[in-house]
Write an enzyme that holds these catalytic residues in place. Structure first.
Site, PDB file in Angstrom:
ATOM      1  N   ASP A   1      35.751  36.293  37.592  1.00  0.00           N
ATOM      2  CA  ASP A   1      35.911  35.409  38.754  1.00  0.00           C
ATOM      3  C   ASP A   1      35.555  36.116  40.062  1.00  0.00           C
ATOM      4  O   ASP A   1      35.776  37.311  40.227  1.00  0.00           O
ATOM      5  CB  ASP A   1      37.356  34.912  38.851  1.00  0.00           C
ATOM      6  CG  ASP A   1      37.745  33.957  37.724  1.00  0.00           C
ATOM      7  OD1 ASP A   1      36.871  33.587  36.918  1.00  0.00           O
ATOM      8  OD2 ASP A   1      38.934  33.573  37.674  1.00  0.00           O
TER       9      ASP A   1
ATOM     10  N   ARG B   1      43.446  36.756  19.466  1.00  0.00           N
ATOM     11  CA  ARG B   1      44.329  36.760  20.644  1.00  0.00           C
ATOM     12  C   ARG B   1      44.369  35.377  21.268  1.00  0.00           C
ATOM     13  O   ARG B   1      43.453  34.569  21.082  1.00  0.00           O
ATOM     14  CB  ARG B   1      43.804  37.733  21.696  1.00  0.00           C
ATOM     15  CG  ARG B   1      43.850  39.170  21.266  1.00  0.00           C
ATOM     16  CD  ARG B   1      43.099  40.061  22.231  1.00  0.00           C
ATOM     17  NE  ARG B   1      43.536  39.881  23.604  1.00  0.00           N
ATOM     18  CZ  ARG B   1      42.827  40.244  24.661  1.00  0.00           C
ATOM     19  NH1 ARG B   1      41.638  40.791  24.523  1.00  0.00           N
ATOM     20  NH2 ARG B   1      43.296  40.054  25.874  1.00  0.00           N
ATOM     21  N   GLY B   2      45.406  35.120  22.039  1.00  0.00           N
ATOM     22  CA  GLY B   2      45.474  33.926  22.874  1.00  0.00           C
ATOM     23  C   GLY B   2      45.281  32.632  22.101  1.00  0.00           C
ATOM     24  O   GLY B   2      45.814  32.447  20.997  1.00  0.00           O
ATOM     25  N   ILE B   3      44.493  31.732  22.678  1.00  0.00           N
ATOM     26  CA  ILE B   3      44.247  30.431  22.051  1.00  0.00           C
ATOM     27  C   ILE B   3      43.609  30.634  20.673  1.00  0.00           C
ATOM     28  O   ILE B   3      43.959  29.947  19.709  1.00  0.00           O
ATOM     29  CB  ILE B   3      43.338  29.564  22.954  1.00  0.00           C
ATOM     30  CG1 ILE B   3      44.055  29.181  24.251  1.00  0.00           C
ATOM     31  CG2 ILE B   3      42.879  28.305  22.217  1.00  0.00           C
ATOM     32  CD1 ILE B   3      43.177  28.431  25.265  1.00  0.00           C
TER      33      ILE B   3
ATOM     34  N   ILE C   1      35.112  34.969  28.320  1.00  0.00           N
ATOM     35  CA  ILE C   1      35.613  35.923  29.317  1.00  0.00           C
ATOM     36  C   ILE C   1      35.544  35.270  30.697  1.00  0.00           C
ATOM     37  O   ILE C   1      34.844  34.271  30.878  1.00  0.00           O
ATOM     38  CB  ILE C   1      34.780  37.223  29.331  1.00  0.00           C
ATOM     39  CG1 ILE C   1      33.298  36.924  29.694  1.00  0.00           C
ATOM     40  CG2 ILE C   1      34.865  37.939  28.005  1.00  0.00           C
ATOM     41  CD1 ILE C   1      32.508  38.160  30.096  1.00  0.00           C
ATOM     42  N   THR C   2      36.270  35.845  31.633  1.00  0.00           N
ATOM     43  CA  THR C   2      36.102  35.456  33.042  1.00  0.00           C
ATOM     44  C   THR C   2      35.643  36.674  33.838  1.00  0.00           C
ATOM     45  O   THR C   2      35.980  37.825  33.502  1.00  0.00           O
ATOM     46  CB  THR C   2      37.421  34.960  33.672  1.00  0.00           C
ATOM     47  OG1 THR C   2      38.444  35.933  33.427  1.00  0.00           O
ATOM     48  CG2 THR C   2      37.853  33.623  33.132  1.00  0.00           C
TER      49      THR C   2
ATOM     50  N   TYR D   1      31.628  30.880  35.241  1.00  0.00           N
ATOM     51  CA  TYR D   1      32.455  30.330  34.161  1.00  0.00           C
ATOM     52  C   TYR D   1      32.317  28.806  34.088  1.00  0.00           C
ATOM     53  O   TYR D   1      32.167  28.231  33.007  1.00  0.00           O
ATOM     54  CB  TYR D   1      33.908  30.732  34.422  1.00  0.00           C
ATOM     55  CG  TYR D   1      34.897  30.400  33.338  1.00  0.00           C
ATOM     56  CD1 TYR D   1      35.142  31.288  32.294  1.00  0.00           C
ATOM     57  CD2 TYR D   1      35.628  29.211  33.377  1.00  0.00           C
ATOM     58  CE1 TYR D   1      36.080  30.991  31.315  1.00  0.00           C
ATOM     59  CE2 TYR D   1      36.564  28.910  32.402  1.00  0.00           C
ATOM     60  CZ  TYR D   1      36.788  29.808  31.376  1.00  0.00           C
ATOM     61  OH  TYR D   1      37.723  29.514  30.409  1.00  0.00           O
TER      62      TYR D   1
HETATM   63  N1  CAA Z   1      39.716  25.907  47.512  1.00  0.00           N
HETATM   64  C1  CAA Z   1      39.380  26.211  48.779  1.00  0.00           C
HETATM   65  N2  CAA Z   1      39.589  27.415  49.294  1.00  0.00           N
HETATM   66  C2  CAA Z   1      40.145  28.354  48.522  1.00  0.00           C
HETATM   67  C3  CAA Z   1      40.507  28.100  47.190  1.00  0.00           C
HETATM   68  C4  CAA Z   1      40.283  26.809  46.698  1.00  0.00           C
HETATM   69  N3  CAA Z   1      40.621  26.467  45.435  1.00  0.00           N
HETATM   70  N4  CAA Z   1      41.033  29.213  46.677  1.00  0.00           N
HETATM   71  C5  CAA Z   1      41.003  30.146  47.642  1.00  0.00           C
HETATM   72  N5  CAA Z   1      40.474  29.618  48.748  1.00  0.00           N
HETATM   73  C6  CAA Z   1      40.269  30.276  50.050  1.00  0.00           C
HETATM   74  C7  CAA Z   1      41.497  31.043  50.440  1.00  0.00           C
HETATM   75  O1  CAA Z   1      42.431  30.174  51.072  1.00  0.00           O
HETATM   76  C8  CAA Z   1      40.919  32.068  51.358  1.00  0.00           C
HETATM   77  O2  CAA Z   1      40.637  31.496  52.618  1.00  0.00           O
HETATM   78  P1  CAA Z   1      41.153  32.180  53.959  1.00  0.00           P
HETATM   79  O3  CAA Z   1      40.571  33.555  53.935  1.00  0.00           O
HETATM   80  O4  CAA Z   1      40.611  31.289  55.028  1.00  0.00           O
HETATM   81  O5  CAA Z   1      42.650  32.166  53.835  1.00  0.00           O
HETATM   82  C9  CAA Z   1      39.564  32.387  50.765  1.00  0.00           C
HETATM   83  O6  CAA Z   1      39.265  31.255  49.923  1.00  0.00           O
HETATM   84  C10 CAA Z   1      39.572  33.639  49.917  1.00  0.00           C
HETATM   85  O7  CAA Z   1      40.549  33.462  48.874  1.00  0.00           O
HETATM   86  P2  CAA Z   1      41.137  34.699  48.124  1.00  0.00           P
HETATM   87  O8  CAA Z   1      41.964  35.527  49.055  1.00  0.00           O
HETATM   88  O9  CAA Z   1      41.783  34.257  46.859  1.00  0.00           O
HETATM   89  O10 CAA Z   1      39.782  35.507  47.846  1.00  0.00           O
HETATM   90  P3  CAA Z   1      39.513  36.653  46.852  1.00  0.00           P
HETATM   91  O11 CAA Z   1      38.097  37.070  47.070  1.00  0.00           O
HETATM   92  O12 CAA Z   1      40.578  37.679  46.898  1.00  0.00           O
HETATM   93  O13 CAA Z   1      39.655  35.972  45.422  1.00  0.00           O
HETATM   94  C11 CAA Z   1      39.166  34.470  43.661  1.00  0.00           C
HETATM   95  C12 CAA Z   1      38.844  34.873  45.094  1.00  0.00           C
HETATM   96  C13 CAA Z   1      38.856  35.655  42.721  1.00  0.00           C
HETATM   97  C14 CAA Z   1      38.281  33.330  43.308  1.00  0.00           C
HETATM   98  C15 CAA Z   1      40.659  34.106  43.553  1.00  0.00           C
HETATM   99  O14 CAA Z   1      40.943  33.104  44.474  1.00  0.00           O
HETATM  100  C16 CAA Z   1      41.005  33.636  42.167  1.00  0.00           C
HETATM  101  O15 CAA Z   1      41.200  34.422  41.239  1.00  0.00           O
HETATM  102  N6  CAA Z   1      41.114  32.313  41.987  1.00  0.00           N
HETATM  103  C17 CAA Z   1      41.464  31.729  40.689  1.00  0.00           C
HETATM  104  C18 CAA Z   1      40.249  31.306  39.969  1.00  0.00           C
HETATM  105  C19 CAA Z   1      40.687  30.616  38.704  1.00  0.00           C
HETATM  106  O16 CAA Z   1      41.344  29.579  38.697  1.00  0.00           O
HETATM  107  N7  CAA Z   1      40.323  31.183  37.565  1.00  0.00           N
HETATM  108  C20 CAA Z   1      40.729  30.623  36.320  1.00  0.00           C
HETATM  109  C21 CAA Z   1      40.875  31.718  35.337  1.00  0.00           C
HETATM  110  S1  CAA Z   1      41.629  31.125  33.825  1.00  0.00           S
HETATM  111  C22 CAA Z   1      40.422  30.215  33.139  1.00  0.00           C
HETATM  112  O17 CAA Z   1      39.320  30.133  33.590  1.00  0.00           O
HETATM  113  C23 CAA Z   1      40.822  29.493  31.882  1.00  0.00           C
HETATM  114  C24 CAA Z   1      40.442  28.074  31.946  1.00  0.00           C
HETATM  115  O18 CAA Z   1      39.491  27.675  31.279  1.00  0.00           O
HETATM  116  C25 CAA Z   1      41.250  27.139  32.751  1.00  0.00           C
END
Ligand code: CAA
Length: 240
Positions: A88, A12-14, A85-86, A147
């Site tokens: 997060d 799957r995927g990459i 896997i993630t 991760y």
């Molecule tokens: N920097 C600073 N603050 C952040 C932030 C960031 N990058 N992202 C979110 N916040 C803040 C939000 O603004 C929020 O603050 P307020 O309540 O003051 O508004 C607070 O953090 C909570 O944010 P969420 O509502 O998003 O919180 P949540 O608990 O619902 O979710 C999370 C948190 C699961 C981490 C979600 O933000 C998320 O999924 N983020 C993406 C993480 C990501 O990039 N994963 C990559 C997956 S793909 C991968 O990993 C492949 C690869 O190799 C690249």
């Protein structure tokens, strides 16, 4: 004789793009997968690449899985440690299980696969190990202490094993993909993903084939002088 490769998470995927890219070069590929039988069967039917089920985070299962590939196809020359896997979540919400599963599979999987195959590569005087790290292992990422730590660990693992393999003709390199248009990235909440994409200078997500082409090169004869390196493929999001 054709080289033999195992791609973990290769259906799957990459991983699927890598399996196909290696096959196009005449390499005999075994694609490992953890659990999605239906996707694996569809992948194997479509590509003719056999798929093998085991959990790369399970040491004994990895040894047995690689032994099965050797018995079916032949000694393994190339490993692509792509399975990951993630789980997060910000630290205050992350459970020990979220931490441990990501470390066990993403980082432990590299160790387990290397234990199974590196000695043979060393004995035969040729091998290629390509580990899929991540931009988030280089730069960190909010909500990913597990991760980011595992992927960062992969970059250290790569440089250490590269030193051990060098005099035996075994190269060990890493690729650090940025955000690629796979199911894993599609699981990031849309408003969060929009903000991430806005910070990618190239202005879009990457494609799995753009990672696969680099893996194919690092696995080739031509890349024999490249070892212990990390290639960042992230649309300019993190210049490292
Ligand atoms: N920097 C600073 N603050 C952040 C932030 C960031 N990058 N992202 C979110 N916040 C803040 C939000 O603004 C929020 O603050 P307020 O309540 O003051 O508004 C607070 O953090 C909570 O944010 P969420 O509502 O998003 O919180 P949540 O608990 O619902 O979710 C999370 C948190 C699961 C981490 C979600 O933000 C998320 O999924 N983020 C993406 C993480 C990501 O990039 N994963 C990559 C997956 S793909 C991968 O990993 C492949 C690869 O190799 C690249």
């Amino acid at each position: 004789m054709a080289r033999v490769a195992i791609v973990t998470g290769g259906t799957r995927g990459i991983g699927a793009a890598i399996s196909c890219g290696l096959k196009e070069q005449g390499i005999v590929v075994a694609a490992n997968y953890a659990g999605n039988e239906a996707k694996a069967a569809e992948f194997s039917d479509r590509t003719g690449i056999p798929s093998y089920r085991w959990d790369v985070g399970d040491h004994e299962a990895s040894l047995a899985g690689c032994a099965q590939v050797v018995a079916d196809i032949g000694p393994v020359d190339i490993i692509v440690n792509n399975a990951g896997i993630t789980r997060d979540g910000t630290l205050h919400k992350m459970t020990f299980e979220d931490w441990n599963e990501v470390m066990r599979i993403n980082l432990g999987g590299c160790f387990n696969m290397a234990k199974a195959t590196f000695p043979g590569m060393r004995d035969r005087g040729w091998g290629r190990i390509v580990n899929i790290g991540s931009i988030n292992g280089q730069a960190g990422q909010y909500g990913q202490v597990n991760y980011a730590a595992a992927k960062s660990g992969i970059h250290g693992f790569t440089k250490a094993l590269a030193q051990e393999g060098a005099k035996f003709g075994v190269t060990v390199n890493a690729i650090a993909p940025g955000y690629i248009d796979t199911d894993m990235v599609a699981a990031v909440p849309p408003p969060v993903l929009e903000k991430i994409v806005a910070k990618i200078p190239v202005g879009r997500l990457g494609h799995a084939e753009e990672i696969a082409r680099a893996v194919v090169f690092l696995a080739s004869e031509d890349a024999g002088f490249i070892t212990g390196s990390t290639m960042s493929i992230n649309g300019g999001q993190h210049m490292y």
